[in-house]
Design a protein around this motif. Structure first.
Motif, PDB file in Angstrom:
ATOM      1  N   UNK A 247       0.809  -1.216   0.000  1.00 29.57           N
ATOM      2  CA  UNK A 247       0.000   0.000   0.000  1.00 29.57           C
ATOM      3  C   UNK A 247       0.848   1.274   0.000  1.00 29.57           C
ATOM      4  N   UNK A 248       2.032   1.239   0.604  1.00 33.19           N
ATOM      5  CA  UNK A 248       2.875   2.432   0.600  1.00 33.19           C
ATOM      6  C   UNK A 248       3.740   2.522  -0.645  1.00 33.19           C
ATOM      7  N   UNK A 249       3.916   1.393  -1.357  1.00 29.00           N
ATOM      8  CA  UNK A 249       4.690   1.398  -2.600  1.00 29.00           C
ATOM      9  C   UNK A 249       3.875   0.695  -3.685  1.00 29.00           C
ATOM     10  N   UNK A 250       2.832   1.339  -4.212  1.00 25.63           N
ATOM     11  CA  UNK A 250       1.936   0.684  -5.162  1.00 25.63           C
ATOM     12  C   UNK A 250       2.577   0.288  -6.481  1.00 25.63           C
ATOM     13  N   UNK A 251       3.788   0.789  -6.744  1.00 27.21           N
ATOM     14  CA  UNK A 251       4.510   0.363  -7.939  1.00 27.21           C
ATOM     15  C   UNK A 251       5.776  -0.412  -7.587  1.00 27.21           C
ATOM     16  N   UNK A 252       5.850  -0.895  -6.357  1.00 31.06           N
ATOM     17  CA  UNK A 252       6.995  -1.699  -5.943  1.00 31.06           C
ATOM     18  C   UNK A 252       6.884  -3.125  -6.455  1.00 31.06           C
ATOM     19  N   UNK A 253       7.911  -3.917  -6.220  1.00 28.25           N
ATOM     20  CA  UNK A 253       7.972  -5.278  -6.771  1.00 28.25           C
ATOM     21  C   UNK A 253       6.892  -6.189  -6.191  1.00 28.25           C
ATOM     22  N   UNK A 254       6.582  -6.052  -4.899  1.00 30.96           N
ATOM     23  CA  UNK A 254       5.576  -6.927  -4.298  1.00 30.96           C
ATOM     24  C   UNK A 254       4.189  -6.585  -4.814  1.00 30.96           C
ATOM     25  N   UNK A 255       3.904  -5.297  -4.937  1.00 30.36           N
ATOM     26  CA  UNK A 255       2.589  -4.872  -5.413  1.00 30.36           C
ATOM     27  C   UNK A 255       2.384  -5.199  -6.887  1.00 30.36           C
ATOM     28  N   UNK A 256       3.468  -5.354  -7.621  1.00 29.42           N
ATOM     29  CA  UNK A 256       3.370  -5.576  -9.068  1.00 29.42           C
ATOM     30  C   UNK A 256       3.278  -7.048  -9.444  1.00 29.42           C
ATOM     31  N   UNK A 257       3.179  -7.925  -8.472  1.00 27.79           N
ATOM     32  CA  UNK A 257       3.101  -9.359  -8.765  1.00 27.79           C
ATOM     33  C   UNK A 257       1.954  -9.994  -7.992  1.00 27.79           C
ATOM     34  N   UNK A 258       0.684  -9.620  -8.278  1.00 27.36           N
ATOM     35  CA  UNK A 258      -0.452 -10.113  -7.480  1.00 27.36           C
ATOM     36  C   UNK A 258      -0.654 -11.622  -7.560  1.00 27.36           C
ATOM     37  N   UNK A 259      -0.392 -12.219  -8.714  1.00 25.42           N
ATOM     38  CA  UNK A 259      -0.567 -13.672  -8.851  1.00 25.42           C
ATOM     39  C   UNK A 259       0.479 -14.407  -8.021  1.00 25.42           C
ATOM     40  N   UNK A 260       1.723 -13.971  -8.126  1.00 25.67           N
ATOM     41  CA  UNK A 260       2.789 -14.588  -7.343  1.00 25.67           C
ATOM     42  C   UNK A 260       2.621 -14.309  -5.856  1.00 25.67           C
ATOM     43  N   UNK A 261       1.980 -13.195  -5.527  1.00 22.95           N
ATOM     44  CA  UNK A 261       1.681 -12.877  -4.129  1.00 22.95           C
ATOM     45  C   UNK A 261       0.813 -13.955  -3.500  1.00 22.95           C
ATOM     46  N   UNK A 262      -0.075 -14.533  -4.289  1.00 26.26           N
ATOM     47  CA  UNK A 262      -0.953 -15.601  -3.791  1.00 26.26           C
ATOM     48  C   UNK A 262      -0.264 -16.954  -3.860  1.00 26.26           C
ATOM     49  N   UNK A 263       0.391 -17.224  -4.979  1.00 27.23           N
ATOM     50  CA  UNK A 263       0.918 -18.570  -5.244  1.00 27.23           C
ATOM     51  C   UNK A 263       2.155 -18.886  -4.401  1.00 27.23           C
ATOM     52  N   UNK A 264       3.120 -17.974  -4.354  1.00 27.87           N
ATOM     53  CA  UNK A 264       4.423 -18.284  -3.739  1.00 27.87           C
ATOM     54  C   UNK A 264       4.316 -18.654  -2.258  1.00 27.87           C
ATOM     55  N   UNK A 265       3.633 -17.851  -1.418  1.00 28.62           N
ATOM     56  CA  UNK A 265       3.563 -18.240   0.001  1.00 28.62           C
ATOM     57  C   UNK A 265       2.817 -19.550   0.238  1.00 28.62           C
ATOM     58  N   UNK A 266       1.851 -19.848  -0.612  1.00 32.33           N
ATOM     59  CA  UNK A 266       1.106 -21.098  -0.447  1.00 32.33           C
ATOM     60  C   UNK A 266       2.006 -22.300  -0.705  1.00 32.33           C
ATOM     61  N   UNK A 267       2.804 -22.226  -1.753  1.00 31.69           N
ATOM     62  CA  UNK A 267       3.703 -23.341  -2.073  1.00 31.69           C
ATOM     63  C   UNK A 267       4.756 -23.544  -0.980  1.00 31.69           C
ATOM     64  N   UNK A 268       5.332 -22.454  -0.484  1.00 31.95           N
ATOM     65  CA  UNK A 268       6.330 -22.600   0.580  1.00 31.95           C
ATOM     66  C   UNK A 268       5.674 -23.059   1.880  1.00 31.95           C
ATOM     67  N   UNK A 269       4.420 -22.629   2.110  1.00 31.76           N
ATOM     68  CA  UNK A 269       3.695 -23.072   3.312  1.00 31.76           C
ATOM     69  C   UNK A 269       3.428 -24.578   3.260  1.00 31.76           C
ATOM     70  N   UNK A 270       3.074 -25.083   2.091  1.00 32.72           N
ATOM     71  CA  UNK A 270       2.873 -26.529   1.936  1.00 32.72           C
ATOM     72  C   UNK A 270       4.174 -27.269   2.230  1.00 32.72           C
ATOM     73  N   UNK A 271       5.275 -26.761   1.670  1.00 32.10           N
ATOM     74  CA  UNK A 271       6.581 -27.383   1.913  1.00 32.10           C
ATOM     75  C   UNK A 271       6.907 -27.387   3.406  1.00 32.10           C
TER      76      UNK A 271
END
Length: 336
Positions: A72-96
């Motif tokens: 929210x403070x960096x709407x054009x930052x790397x985390x904000x610019x990858x919404x699909x990976x924002x959902x997918x990546x933590x789920x995969x590492x959480x499963x692991x």
């Protein structure tokens, strides 16, 4: 990148030893930054309320504090610019992390499997979502064996991705929000040989955990903080603030523990913990979002004690010392 002769007064400059260019510690100022932080706080309060109401504490994944604040403070930052990976990546590492926790006890092997596996997932996906490392390590640290944990993360990250989309659309035409130097959406040419000193740090942290019996010396956000320092050194705001980093993380940990003791768990305690963390970051003028996860972590620890901030201080001091050693002595061997 050359240093401009005229620098906007609202941006602090830090002389980076690698780039000799300004590193911008604050992208949003004034009312817009306050609005972004209020939205992040409201988001965390909602997540905490859902976690309490549903009985699924897994939904309150501490790194959501770091992710929401940065997005929210960096709407054009790397985390904000990858919404699909924002959902997918933590789920995969959480499963692991959950599968490792269900199969192995906490020791060198299980920690290294979890951390290296999480790093492998991030690199394979080319994902910028470094807090996913914490999602993998959290089950092992807290002994979470339920497969509902990854499902809980899906809820929080999906909601955050949706909110970030609308927030970004609201600010798409506001050129004053983020300067061009802060658009860190490109991965850049980084040497992944730098993972070697990072993994050596993890091993050293496990050794200290075994020696002191302080599990949170290797608190999950520590690896996230280290990953950004070692791999993305040139654009990591706290890579040049190694003395401030342990102080900031210890203070956010202490504040989060205080909120847990006196406000218990829930929306108010979570909101207060994150608000305290934001105040600390502002006081030190240091943009280190994982420190907000450190403040929120006591909300998911069964019975946190006064040793929690002590352990966090030890862990971040170990990281800072390791990074200084790497920067001054070992860096040339890991550049290519």
């Amino acid at each position: 990148m050359a240093i401009r002769s005229r620098t906007p007064p609202d941006l602090e400059l830090v002389d980076s030893p690698e780039t000799k260019a300004p590193i911008h510690l604050g992208e949003l100022r004034g009312t817009r930054r306050i609005a972004a932080e209020v939205i992040a706080l409201a988001y965390i309060a909602i997540i905490a309320e859902v976690a309490i109401a549903s009985g699924a504490f897994y939904i309150l994944f501490p790194e959501l504090a770091a992710l929401s604040h940065d997005i929210f403070t960096r709407p054009r930052g790397s985390w904000a610019s990858a919404p699909v990976l924002l959902v997918i990546t933590p789920v995969l590492t959480a499963v692991l992390g959950t599968l490792v926790t269900r199969s192995l006890p906490y020791d060198y092997v299980s920690v290294m499997l979890t951390v290296s596996g999480s790093l492998g997932i991030i690199l394979a996906l080319r994902s910028p979502i470094a807090p996913a490392i914490s999602a993998g390590l959290l089950p092992l640290t807290l002994g979470v064996r339920s497969l509902w944990y990854p499902a809980g993360i899906v809820f929080g990250t999906t909601l955050l991705a949706l909110l970030s989309f609308f927030w970004k659309q609201m600010n798409v035409d506001q050129n004053s929000i983020v300067s061009s130097e802060d658009e860190d959406t490109s991965p850049g040419a980084e040497s992944y040989w730098r993972l070697i000193p990072l993994l050596a740090l993890v091993l050293a942290a496990v050794f200290v955990v075994k020696l002191t019996n302080l599990r949170f010396v290797l608190f999950p956000p520590l690896v996230v903080i280290g990953f950004e320092m070692f791999i993305h050194t040139k654009r990591c705001p706290w890579a040049t603030r190694t003395l401030s980093l342990p102080v900031v993380c210890t203070l956010t940990a202490a504040g989060g523990l205080f909120c847990r003791w006196y406000l218990d768990v829930g929306a108010l305690a979570s909101l207060s913990s994150m608000a305290w963390g934001i105040l600390i970051l502002r006081a030190f003028d240091l943009h280190v979002p994982p420190a907000l996860a450190v403040a929120l972590l006591p909300q998911v620890i069964e019975s946190p004690t006064a040793l929690y901030p002590v352990a966090v201080g030890i862990g971040t001091s170990l990281l800072s010392g390791s990074f200084v050693l790497y920067s001054r002595v070992l860096r040339p061997y890991f550049e290519y």
